[in-house]
Design a protein around this motif. Structure first.
Motif, PDB file in Angstrom:
ATOM      1  N   MET A  62       0.839  -1.205   0.000  1.00  0.00           N
ATOM      2  CA  MET A  62       0.000   0.000   0.000  1.00  0.00           C
ATOM      3  C   MET A  62       0.870   1.249   0.000  1.00  0.00           C
ATOM      4  N   ARG A  63       1.890   1.284   0.852  1.00  0.00           N
ATOM      5  CA  ARG A  63       2.761   2.462   0.920  1.00  0.00           C
ATOM      6  C   ARG A  63       3.511   2.656  -0.392  1.00  0.00           C
ATOM      7  N   GLN A  64       3.982   1.583  -0.958  1.00  0.00           N
ATOM      8  CA  GLN A  64       4.852   1.686  -2.123  1.00  0.00           C
ATOM      9  C   GLN A  64       4.103   1.979  -3.416  1.00  0.00           C
ATOM     10  N   ASN A  65       2.805   1.694  -3.459  1.00  0.00           N
ATOM     11  CA  ASN A  65       2.092   1.933  -4.714  1.00  0.00           C
ATOM     12  C   ASN A  65       1.150   3.121  -4.637  1.00  0.00           C
ATOM     13  N   GLY A  66       1.288   3.935  -3.614  1.00  0.00           N
ATOM     14  CA  GLY A  66       0.479   5.142  -3.527  1.00  0.00           C
ATOM     15  C   GLY A  66      -0.895   4.935  -2.929  1.00  0.00           C
ATOM     16  N   GLY A  67      -1.120   3.830  -2.247  1.00  0.00           N
ATOM     17  CA  GLY A  67      -2.380   3.619  -1.548  1.00  0.00           C
ATOM     18  C   GLY A  67      -3.459   2.915  -2.331  1.00  0.00           C
ATOM     19  N   ASP A  68      -3.147   2.322  -3.454  1.00  0.00           N
ATOM     20  CA  ASP A  68      -4.141   1.601  -4.257  1.00  0.00           C
ATOM     21  C   ASP A  68      -4.367   0.213  -3.665  1.00  0.00           C
ATOM     22  N   ALA A  69      -5.538  -0.006  -3.076  1.00  0.00           N
ATOM     23  CA  ALA A  69      -5.830  -1.266  -2.382  1.00  0.00           C
ATOM     24  C   ALA A  69      -5.829  -2.464  -3.330  1.00  0.00           C
ATOM     25  N   ASP A 127      -7.105  14.022 -32.778  1.00  0.00           N
ATOM     26  CA  ASP A 127      -6.453  15.324 -32.879  1.00  0.00           C
ATOM     27  C   ASP A 127      -6.310  15.976 -31.516  1.00  0.00           C
ATOM     28  N   LYS A 128      -6.973  15.388 -30.526  1.00  0.00           N
ATOM     29  CA  LYS A 128      -6.934  15.956 -29.180  1.00  0.00           C
ATOM     30  C   LYS A 128      -5.616  15.597 -28.516  1.00  0.00           C
ATOM     31  N   SER A 129      -5.140  16.492 -27.677  1.00  0.00           N
ATOM     32  CA  SER A 129      -3.926  16.177 -26.917  1.00  0.00           C
ATOM     33  C   SER A 129      -4.333  15.808 -25.494  1.00  0.00           C
ATOM     34  N   ALA A 130      -3.653  14.819 -24.965  1.00  0.00           N
ATOM     35  CA  ALA A 130      -3.938  14.368 -23.601  1.00  0.00           C
ATOM     36  C   ALA A 130      -2.989  15.071 -22.638  1.00  0.00           C
ATOM     37  N   THR A 131      -3.450  15.229 -21.439  1.00  0.00           N
ATOM     38  CA  THR A 131      -2.606  15.843 -20.420  1.00  0.00           C
ATOM     39  C   THR A 131      -2.210  14.790 -19.405  1.00  0.00           C
ATOM     40  N   ASP A 132      -1.037  14.973 -18.858  1.00  0.00           N
ATOM     41  CA  ASP A 132      -0.555  14.071 -17.821  1.00  0.00           C
ATOM     42  C   ASP A 132      -0.700  14.774 -16.484  1.00  0.00           C
ATOM     43  N   ALA A 133      -1.809  14.592 -15.836  1.00  0.00           N
ATOM     44  CA  ALA A 133      -2.033  15.216 -14.543  1.00  0.00           C
ATOM     45  C   ALA A 133      -2.108  14.130 -13.481  1.00  0.00           C
ATOM     46  N   ALA A 134      -0.985  13.550 -13.144  1.00  0.00           N
ATOM     47  CA  ALA A 134      -0.943  12.499 -12.137  1.00  0.00           C
ATOM     48  C   ALA A 134      -0.449  13.086 -10.826  1.00  0.00           C
ATOM     49  N   PRO A 135      -1.318  13.174  -9.840  1.00  0.00           N
ATOM     50  CA  PRO A 135      -0.892  13.728  -8.560  1.00  0.00           C
ATOM     51  C   PRO A 135       0.132  12.815  -7.897  1.00  0.00           C
ATOM     52  N   ASP A 136       0.994  13.407  -7.082  1.00  0.00           N
ATOM     53  CA  ASP A 136       2.017  12.643  -6.388  1.00  0.00           C
ATOM     54  C   ASP A 136       1.415  12.024  -5.140  1.00  0.00           C
ATOM     55  N   ALA A 137       0.704  10.916  -5.326  1.00  0.00           N
ATOM     56  CA  ALA A 137       0.033  10.239  -4.220  1.00  0.00           C
ATOM     57  C   ALA A 137       1.029   9.370  -3.471  1.00  0.00           C
ATOM     58  N   GLY A 138       0.826   9.264  -2.191  1.00  0.00           N
ATOM     59  CA  GLY A 138       1.618   8.349  -1.390  1.00  0.00           C
ATOM     60  C   GLY A 138       3.042   8.787  -1.138  1.00  0.00           C
ATOM     61  N   LEU A 139       3.304  10.099  -1.127  1.00  0.00           N
ATOM     62  CA  LEU A 139       4.666  10.583  -0.904  1.00  0.00           C
ATOM     63  C   LEU A 139       5.203  10.112   0.442  1.00  0.00           C
ATOM     64  N   THR A 140       4.373  10.139   1.449  1.00  0.00           N
ATOM     65  CA  THR A 140       4.811   9.710   2.773  1.00  0.00           C
ATOM     66  C   THR A 140       5.224   8.248   2.754  1.00  0.00           C
ATOM     67  N   GLY A 141       4.420   7.408   2.112  1.00  0.00           N
ATOM     68  CA  GLY A 141       4.762   5.988   2.018  1.00  0.00           C
ATOM     69  C   GLY A 141       6.061   5.759   1.281  1.00  0.00           C
ATOM     70  N   LYS A 142       6.278   6.522   0.225  1.00  0.00           N
ATOM     71  CA  LYS A 142       7.518   6.386  -0.543  1.00  0.00           C
ATOM     72  C   LYS A 142       8.722   6.792   0.304  1.00  0.00           C
ATOM     73  N   LEU A 143       8.562   7.876   1.067  1.00  0.00           N
ATOM     74  CA  LEU A 143       9.655   8.321   1.924  1.00  0.00           C
ATOM     75  C   LEU A 143       9.965   7.288   3.001  1.00  0.00           C
ATOM     76  N   LEU A 144       8.911   6.678   3.556  1.00  0.00           N
ATOM     77  CA  LEU A 144       9.104   5.641   4.558  1.00  0.00           C
ATOM     78  C   LEU A 144       9.851   4.459   3.963  1.00  0.00           C
ATOM     79  N   GLU A 145       9.472   4.058   2.769  1.00  0.00           N
ATOM     80  CA  GLU A 145      10.147   2.938   2.112  1.00  0.00           C
ATOM     81  C   GLU A 145      11.609   3.261   1.836  1.00  0.00           C
ATOM     82  N   GLU A 146      11.897   4.470   1.406  1.00  0.00           N
ATOM     83  CA  GLU A 146      13.283   4.865   1.164  1.00  0.00           C
ATOM     84  C   GLU A 146      14.088   4.795   2.455  1.00  0.00           C
ATOM     85  N   ALA A 147      13.492   5.269   3.543  1.00  0.00           N
ATOM     86  CA  ALA A 147      14.187   5.229   4.828  1.00  0.00           C
ATOM     87  C   ALA A 147      14.435   3.787   5.264  1.00  0.00           C
ATOM     88  N   LEU A 148      13.433   2.927   5.127  1.00  0.00           N
ATOM     89  CA  LEU A 148      13.600   1.518   5.487  1.00  0.00           C
ATOM     90  C   LEU A 148      14.682   0.859   4.643  1.00  0.00           C
TER      91      LEU A 148
END
Length: 152
Positions: A36-43, A105-126
């Protein structure tokens, strides 16, 4: 209380469903929470990752009998599986976006929020800790073992 290596040995040698079930019961929370922490909270992704980790454990049980602490192996393996899954997903999304742009002809946007930053930081520390320190923290705080159990 039977230790993990005894349970692994029983499973590897006699395919004991009880032994493997006990390993899963002991370590499922550790694996699921790490996923959960490493994938941004996706159950759903965390459930898939946990299942993949335990499938790999079943396949490699005989080789892991003498590994020592199983918690460290499970945590590292969860990280590998989640990273591979996220990488595959990003590649698939990039291919889908490319196909969409080629057909529209439409252009897509990449609007991916940085979810799970805390979990990623915890994993890096571990992952930055030494093996023994990381395993002690995983056992105490993620598997909720007593200090006496962690000491063993």
């Amino acid at each position: 209380m039977t230790d993990d290596s005894d349970l692994l040995r029983r499973y590897a040698w006699s395919q004991s469903d009880e032994a493997f079930g006990e390993l899963v019961r002991r370590h499922l929370n550790l694996v699921y929470r790490a996923a959960m922490r490493q994938n941004g909270g996706d159950a759903h992704r965390a459930q898939d990752a946990a299942q993949a980790v335990f499938i790999l454990l079943a396949r490699r049980a005989a080789a892991l009998v003498e590994h020592g602490s199983l918690a460290g192996w499970l945590h590292a393996t969860t990280g590998h599986i989640v990273r591979n899954t996220l990488w595959d997903e990003r590649r698939r999304q990039a291919r889908e976006l490319e196909a969409t742009l080629m057909n529209s002809d439409k252009s897509a946007t990449d609007a991916a929020p940085d979810a799970g930053l805390t979990g990623k930081l915890l994993e890096e520390a571990l992952n930055g800790l030494g093996r023994r320190d990381r395993e002690a923290i995983l056992l105490r705080f993620f598997e909720e073992r007593s200090f006496a159990e962690v000491g063993v």
